[in-house]
Design an enzyme around this catalytic site. Structure first.
Site, PDB file in Angstrom:
ATOM      1  N   HIS A  65       0.831  -1.206   0.000  1.00  0.00           N
ATOM      2  CA  HIS A  65       0.000   0.000   0.000  1.00  0.00           C
ATOM      3  C   HIS A  65       0.869   1.261   0.000  1.00  0.00           C
ATOM      4  CE1 HIS A  65      -3.162   2.831   1.040  1.00  0.00           C
ATOM      5  NE2 HIS A  65      -4.050   1.869   0.895  1.00  0.00           N
ATOM      6  N   ASP A  90     -31.360  20.330  26.838  1.00  0.00           N
ATOM      7  CA  ASP A  90     -31.538  21.427  27.787  1.00  0.00           C
ATOM      8  C   ASP A  90     -30.581  21.289  28.966  1.00  0.00           C
ATOM      9  OD1 ASP A  90     -33.534  23.758  28.591  1.00  0.00           O
ATOM     10  OD2 ASP A  90     -33.134  22.561  30.398  1.00  0.00           O
TER      11      ASP A  90
END
EC number: 2.1.2.5
Length: 541
Positions: free
Chosen positions: A82, A412
């Site tokens: 890779h 809240d």
């Protein structure tokens, strides 16, 4: 809804299990990080880690992994198939839930700067975090790979975004950035590899070249043969599923296959998938087939069936949907995870949160849920057959609003905590006082935004509630009466929560505009609730 960022660092070691495990442990032991997958490739000599958490947590997790890698990986000895340029080759940050791309860019920049400072290594920014067009793509930055770095770092055009321009032989260089969630999606065909590839060329954005582009934006594709399953696949990468959706790729592949008289026999998702990608597909099939499917579980089951996601192996949503692998809560326990008894007890405890804002959201959510219930108690019954199309239209807004309002119970409490945290910031120097003031004003904006969203959400429901009151199952009359008052009460609570937080804000224009808006929403709620109750009383008589 807690924030969730995915981080997918690629390390240049795929054979030494001790090194692979040590990096895994470094991530797992970072508070707030959940390691979801470790994919080691011996031939590529590379391991891809996937973990999630809140923004600040994933930055710490990536840094912890990099520190470990710096002690165990030596790029002078690295060989693999890779392309790579460093021990930590690439480290993207990806928004998953409640996070913007801009916030992921900030994650990448914070990570890159700290990595460069701590390890004294060169770091480049790519993708959405790129500082210049030439560094937008990973292949462009990685050209020449590790071996080219000694000369590349001497060039003015390749000065790192962070860290030194000097070559660090044991490390190389690292690329970090932000990108959209990549989905690997394969469509199964009873065909040859060549036929599958022909379809892939027609679909993928690159097409057959500059003169023959494909149809689907942000899609890569190739055709191959899956020997172990004895079938071909159109293998695709969706680089942005909000530009080209899963169902779009599948339906376009089916259309292409049909023109070639080829059978499509399901599909395959490789790796994890965001919940939204599947829910978008569910919405498409519900609309296309005029289906009435509300529950999330059922909508996912529909998509699994329509796309044939279980054709090659069982598809377990709990193991494949990224949000299901991580609970929707922050570092502290979510109020939504508590039993009703525990929630009530916590509201009544000697602490400021959860308080009126969370209670208002819970009450409004119950009001929307009651309206949804009444709709469903009307839908699908023989005596109300003539109302089926009406109920199909009326129920979804209540069902959706109930979920939205429920999420505000936690929101809240979090907004209040942010204000409290800002108040506690030091204020000994002018800089500290400025920082505290900015944090407090931002916290107050959030504390205003949550109840305002509650009131805006309820505002969208009144027309549907009026219609439901006039034709819904009359045996549920009291349920609709409670629903109307619960929704009104939720807005009543939102009104006072907005006002109390506006009081300490310094932006007078914002204050006046918001005060006017919340006042009109409260008046609307009072008027509309009275009209609904009047309609119900008239029907009772």
């Amino acid at each position: 809804m807690s924030q969730l960022v995915e981080c997918v660092p690629n390390f240049s070691e795929g054979n030494n299990q001790e090194v692979i495990d040590a990096i895994s442990q470094a991530i797992s032991q970072t508070p707030g990080c959940v390691l979801l997958d470790v994919d080691a490739g011996p031939s590529t000599n590379r391991t891809v880690y996937t973990f999630v958490g809140q923004p600040e947590c994933v930055v710490e997790g990536a840094l912890s992994a990099a520190r470990t890698a710096s002690q165990l990986i030596d790029m002078r000895k690295h060989k693999g198939e890779h392309p790579r340029m460093g021990a930590l080759d690439v480290c993207p940050f990806i928004p998953v839930r409640g996070v913007s791309m801009d916030e992921c860019v900030l994650c990448a920049k914070a990570f890159g700067q700290r990595l460069a400072e701590e390890l004294n290594v060169p770091v480049y920014l790519y993708g959405e975090a790129a500082q210049m067009p030439s560094r937008q793509t990973l292949p462009a930055i990685r050209a020449g790979e590790y071996e080219a770095l000694p000369e590349k770092l001497k060039q003015a055009e390749w000065v790192p975004d962070f860290g030194p321009s000097s070559f660090v032989p044991s490390w190389g260089a690292t690329v970090t950035g932000a990108r959209k969630f990549l989905i690997a999606f394969n469509i199964n065909l009873l065909s040859t590899k060549e036929q599958a590839h022909r379809i892939a060329l027609n679909l993928r954005e690159q097409g057959r070249g500059k003169d023959q582009p494909g149809r689907l934006k942000k899609v890569q594709g190739i055709g191959w043969y899956l020997e172990e399953k004895n079938l071909a696949q159109v293998s695709t990468n969706l680089l942005d599923f909000e530009v080209t959706a899963l169902h779009t790729v599948y339906e376009e592949a089916r259309r292409e296959a049909q023109e070639l008289n080829l059978p499509v026999v399901g599909s395959q998702l490789v790796g994890l998938v965001p919940l939204k990608a599947l829910l978008d597909a569910a919405a498409f099939y519900c609309d296309k087939e005029k289906l009435f499917v509300l529950e999330e579980e059922h909508r996912i089951r529909l998509v699994v069936n329509r796309l044939g996601l279980d054709s090659l192996a069982p598809f377990d949503p709990k193991e494949r949907i990224i949000e299901y692998l991580v609970p929707d809560s922050g570092p502290e326990q979510s109020l939504l995870d508590a039993s009703l008894r525990a929630f009530v007890r916590e509201v009544g405890a000697r602490s400021a949160a959860p308080g009126g804002g969370s209670v208002a959201a819970a009450v409004a959510a119950l009001g929307a849920a009651l309206a949804s219930m009444v709709g469903q108690m009307t839908y699908g019954r023989r005596q109300f057959d003539h109302l089926d199309s009406t109920m199909r239209r009326l129920i979804p807004p209540f069902h959706a609003a109930s979920a939205q309002l429920t999420s505000l119970v936690d929101a809240d409490a979090r907004a209040f905590a942010a204000c409290l945290g800002a108040i506690k910031l030091p204020k000994n120097t002018p800089e500290e006082r400025d920082r505290r003031t900015c944090a407090l004003q931002e916290g107050l904006r959030q504390a205003v935004a949550v109840p305002l969203k509650l009131a805006e959400t309820v505002s969208q429901l009144w027309p549907a509630l009026q219609e439901l009151a006039q034709c819904g199952n009359l045996s549920c009359l009291s349920d609709l009466q409670v629903a109307a008052k619960a929704l009104e009460t939720g807005v009543f609570g939102a009104y006072f929560n907005v006002l109390i937080n506006l009081k300490d804000m310094t932006d007078d224009v914002f204050k006046e505009k918001t005060r006017h808006r919340i006042s009109s929403l409260l008046q609307e709620a009072k008027t509309q609730a009275a009209l609904v109750l009047g309609s119900l009383e008239a029907r009772k008589e």
